[in-house]
Scaffold this motif. Structure first.
Motif, mmCIF file in Angstrom:
data_model
loop_
_atom_site.group_PDB
_atom_site.id
_atom_site.type_symbol
_atom_site.label_atom_id
_atom_site.label_comp_id
_atom_site.label_asym_id
_atom_site.label_seq_id
_atom_site.Cartn_x
_atom_site.Cartn_y
_atom_site.Cartn_z
ATOM 1 N N ALA A 1 49.144 7.150 7.812
ATOM 2 C CA ALA A 1 49.602 6.050 8.676
ATOM 3 C C ALA A 1 50.610 6.517 9.711
ATOM 4 O O ALA A 1 50.540 6.130 10.888
ATOM 5 C CB ALA A 1 50.190 4.934 7.819
ATOM 6 N N THR A 2 51.564 7.371 9.300
ATOM 7 C CA THR A 2 52.596 7.825 10.236
ATOM 8 C C THR A 2 52.015 8.718 11.316
ATOM 9 O O THR A 2 52.303 8.557 12.507
ATOM 10 C CB THR A 2 53.704 8.581 9.477
ATOM 11 O OG1 THR A 2 54.294 7.692 8.529
ATOM 12 C CG2 THR A 2 54.775 9.062 10.439
ATOM 13 N N HIS A 3 51.184 9.690 10.910
ATOM 14 C CA HIS A 3 50.574 10.586 11.890
ATOM 15 C C HIS A 3 49.603 9.833 12.809
ATOM 16 O O HIS A 3 49.489 10.155 13.991
ATOM 17 C CB HIS A 3 49.869 11.743 11.186
ATOM 18 C CG HIS A 3 50.794 12.828 10.748
ATOM 19 N ND1 HIS A 3 51.663 12.660 9.693
ATOM 20 C CD2 HIS A 3 51.008 14.081 11.232
ATOM 21 C CE1 HIS A 3 52.364 13.779 9.526
ATOM 22 N NE2 HIS A 3 51.988 14.650 10.461
ATOM 23 N N ALA A 4 48.925 8.826 12.248
ATOM 24 C CA ALA A 4 48.044 8.006 13.086
ATOM 25 C C ALA A 4 48.856 7.282 14.150
ATOM 26 O O ALA A 4 48.463 7.232 15.326
ATOM 27 C CB ALA A 4 47.281 7.004 12.229
ATOM 28 N N GLY A 5 50.003 6.738 13.751
ATOM 29 C CA GLY A 5 50.868 6.060 14.714
ATOM 30 C C GLY A 5 51.398 7.017 15.769
ATOM 31 O O GLY A 5 51.485 6.666 16.952
ATOM 32 N N GLN B 1 48.657 -1.679 24.923
ATOM 33 C CA GLN B 1 47.507 -1.142 24.194
ATOM 34 C C GLN B 1 47.933 -0.318 22.989
ATOM 35 O O GLN B 1 47.250 -0.295 21.969
ATOM 36 C CB GLN B 1 46.639 -0.302 25.133
ATOM 37 C CG GLN B 1 45.695 -1.117 25.993
ATOM 38 C CD GLN B 1 46.354 -1.652 27.245
ATOM 39 O OE1 GLN B 1 47.566 -1.641 27.366
ATOM 40 N NE2 GLN B 1 45.564 -2.152 28.172
ATOM 41 N N VAL B 2 49.074 0.363 23.086
ATOM 42 C CA VAL B 2 49.612 1.092 21.934
ATOM 43 C C VAL B 2 49.933 0.124 20.805
ATOM 44 O O VAL B 2 49.588 0.351 19.638
ATOM 45 C CB VAL B 2 50.879 1.886 22.331
ATOM 46 C CG1 VAL B 2 51.593 2.413 21.090
ATOM 47 C CG2 VAL B 2 50.512 3.048 23.247
ATOM 48 N N VAL B 3 50.613 -0.952 21.135
ATOM 49 C CA VAL B 3 50.972 -1.955 20.128
ATOM 50 C C VAL B 3 49.720 -2.563 19.508
ATOM 51 O O VAL B 3 49.623 -2.714 18.275
ATOM 52 C CB VAL B 3 51.850 -3.057 20.771
ATOM 53 C CG1 VAL B 3 52.063 -4.215 19.797
ATOM 54 C CG2 VAL B 3 53.194 -2.478 21.201
ATOM 55 N N GLY B 4 48.738 -2.897 20.346
ATOM 56 C CA GLY B 4 47.506 -3.483 19.828
ATOM 57 C C GLY B 4 46.756 -2.558 18.897
ATOM 58 O O GLY B 4 46.311 -2.967 17.814
ATOM 59 N N ALA B 5 46.627 -1.295 19.272
ATOM 60 C CA ALA B 5 45.910 -0.332 18.433
ATOM 61 C C ALA B 5 46.676 -0.012 17.162
ATOM 62 O O ALA B 5 46.096 0.058 16.064
ATOM 63 C CB ALA B 5 45.657 0.955 19.226
ATOM 64 N N GLY B 6 48.006 0.174 17.277
ATOM 65 C CA GLY B 6 48.813 0.559 16.116
ATOM 66 C C GLY B 6 48.875 -0.513 15.053
ATOM 67 O O GLY B 6 48.557 -0.269 13.874
ATOM 68 N N TYR B 7 49.271 -1.716 15.440
ATOM 69 C CA TYR B 7 49.394 -2.799 14.457
ATOM 70 C C TYR B 7 48.039 -3.324 14.022
ATOM 71 O O TYR B 7 47.931 -3.995 12.990
ATOM 72 C CB TYR B 7 50.261 -3.926 15.020
ATOM 73 C CG TYR B 7 51.731 -3.555 15.040
ATOM 74 C CD1 TYR B 7 52.471 -3.517 13.861
ATOM 75 C CD2 TYR B 7 52.357 -3.216 16.226
ATOM 76 C CE1 TYR B 7 53.812 -3.157 13.876
ATOM 77 C CE2 TYR B 7 53.699 -2.849 16.258
ATOM 78 C CZ TYR B 7 54.415 -2.825 15.069
ATOM 79 O OH TYR B 7 55.736 -2.452 15.085
ATOM 80 N N THR C 1 51.744 2.095 10.801
ATOM 81 C CA THR C 1 51.167 2.785 11.958
ATOM 82 C C THR C 1 51.688 2.184 13.257
ATOM 83 O O THR C 1 52.035 2.903 14.201
ATOM 84 C CB THR C 1 49.628 2.697 11.924
ATOM 85 O OG1 THR C 1 49.148 3.322 10.735
ATOM 86 C CG2 THR C 1 49.004 3.375 13.133
ATOM 87 N N GLY C 2 51.765 0.862 13.310
ATOM 88 C CA GLY C 2 52.260 0.188 14.497
ATOM 89 C C GLY C 2 53.706 0.544 14.811
ATOM 90 O O GLY C 2 54.067 0.772 15.972
#
Length: 336
Positions: free
Chosen positions: A186-190, A202-208, A214-215
């Motif tokens: 999760a951390t590395h994905a974020g 778009q970062v917020v949308g993809a992360g959360y 991840t978010g």
């Protein structure tokens, strides 16, 4: 304030009002459409602005549109500093900081070299590379404000904003699949999402959309990229000054006022004294300023000019996006 001062102020402000108000109307319409169709607001602002570009050719709106595309933009860039605190950067440790600094610097340098090799000006590579590496449309607008005026500047800026908005939306859809295929936690994905997707929304949308952890990681890494805006602006100004000096032109100031405002607001926000409501208001105001400014910039652009850019700039921006994603993925896989 004396009556004479009020009269002078009114004489200066009055011609700007029609153009500013029409820019606000276009920005409001773009915001409504973006929320309704879940699409990038900057893209809608550009398209709607270009639809009424006859207003910027002549008439009462022209001075206000010119003012809005320049000064309102700079206010919005300065207010971006309220998104950042130094404690957010420190919370993730030094590894993400190294990753962000390295990826931003390397991507911009590669973009400038590639632009030169493809026959463009080096500053065009700085503009597209900065937009890709830092924070999308906001970075493109900020760098454009710092660069010297030239005949192709507005067309290059608009093309960059459109390209980076489209690529950011595509990345928001594709990159969550990529991090799952790469097996990131999760951390590395974020960190990957925050380090590669262009725009904050778009970062917020993809992360959360993946998980709260991840978010959170994606948002902080993204804000670290936003913090890179200041040193990149300074480098852009220094490069512009060097070119202006070589050509005998007027040199821009070493540090534009909006860059000073950016770092001062970031420092003030880091003290913890600013209420959450004030931070939210400043962030919203920054967003509105940028959308209003891009609406005005759209009104100043002719579609036929934008259509004449050819395929090479598109190849350049897609290449920059793919390069940044590969670079960050390699850093996370082997270095973090």
């Amino acid at each position: 304030m004396t009556t004479l001062s009020l009269t002078v102020l009114r004489a200066r402000v009055h011609p700007l009002v029609p153009g500013f108000l029409i820019s606000v109307v276009v920005a409001a319409a773009a915001t409504f459409l973006a929320g309704h169709y879940h699409a990038p607001v900057m893209l809608f602002a550009l398209l709607l602005g270009m639809a009424v570009n006859f207003l910027a050719v002549e008439g009462t709106c022209k001075p206000g549109i010119e003012f809005t595309s320049r000064e309102v933009l700079r206010v919005g860039v300065a207010l971006l500093g309220m998104r950042i605190t130094f404690s957010q950067i420190a919370a993730l440790g030094w590894h993400p900081v190294v990753m962000v600094v390295a990826s931003v610097v390397i991507t911009i340098v590669v973009a400038m070299i590639a632009a030169r090799a493809m026959g463009f000006q080096t500053l065009f590579g700085l503009l597209t590379g900065g937009a890709t590496a830092i924070c999308g449309a906001s970075a493109a607008m900020a760098l454009a404000a710092a660069l010297p005026a030239h005949p192709g500047k507005e067309r290059a800026t608009l093309f960059t904003v459109i390209g980076v908005s489209a690529l950011s939306t595509l990345a928001m859809i594709v990159y969550p699949v990529v991090v799952r295929l790469l097996g990131f936690d999760a951390t590395h994905a974020g960190m990957f999402l925050g380090g590669t997707i262009h725009d904050v929304a778009q970062v917020v949308g993809a992360g959360y959309g993946m998980s709260p952890e991840t978010g959170d990681a994606a948002t902080v890494v993204k804000l670290m990229r936003v913090a890179m805006l200041l040193p990149v602006i300074v480098c852009a100004v220094m490069l512009s000054r060097g070119q202006a000096g070589a050509q005998g032109g007027k040199r821009p100031p070493i540090l534009p006022w909006f860059a000073v405002g950016f770092v001062l607001l970031a420092a003030l926000n880091s003290t913890g004294w600013i209420p959450k409501s004030v931070q939210t208001f400043a962030n919203d105001l920054s967003g509105w300023c940028l959308v209003i400014a891009i609406s005005a910039l759209g009104m100043k652009t002719q579609l036929k000019e934008l259509a004449s850019v050819g395929i090479k700039p598109i190849v350049l921006m897609v290449g920059e996006t793919v390069f940044l994603a590969a670079l960050v993925a390699a850093m996370l896989h082997w270095g973090m």
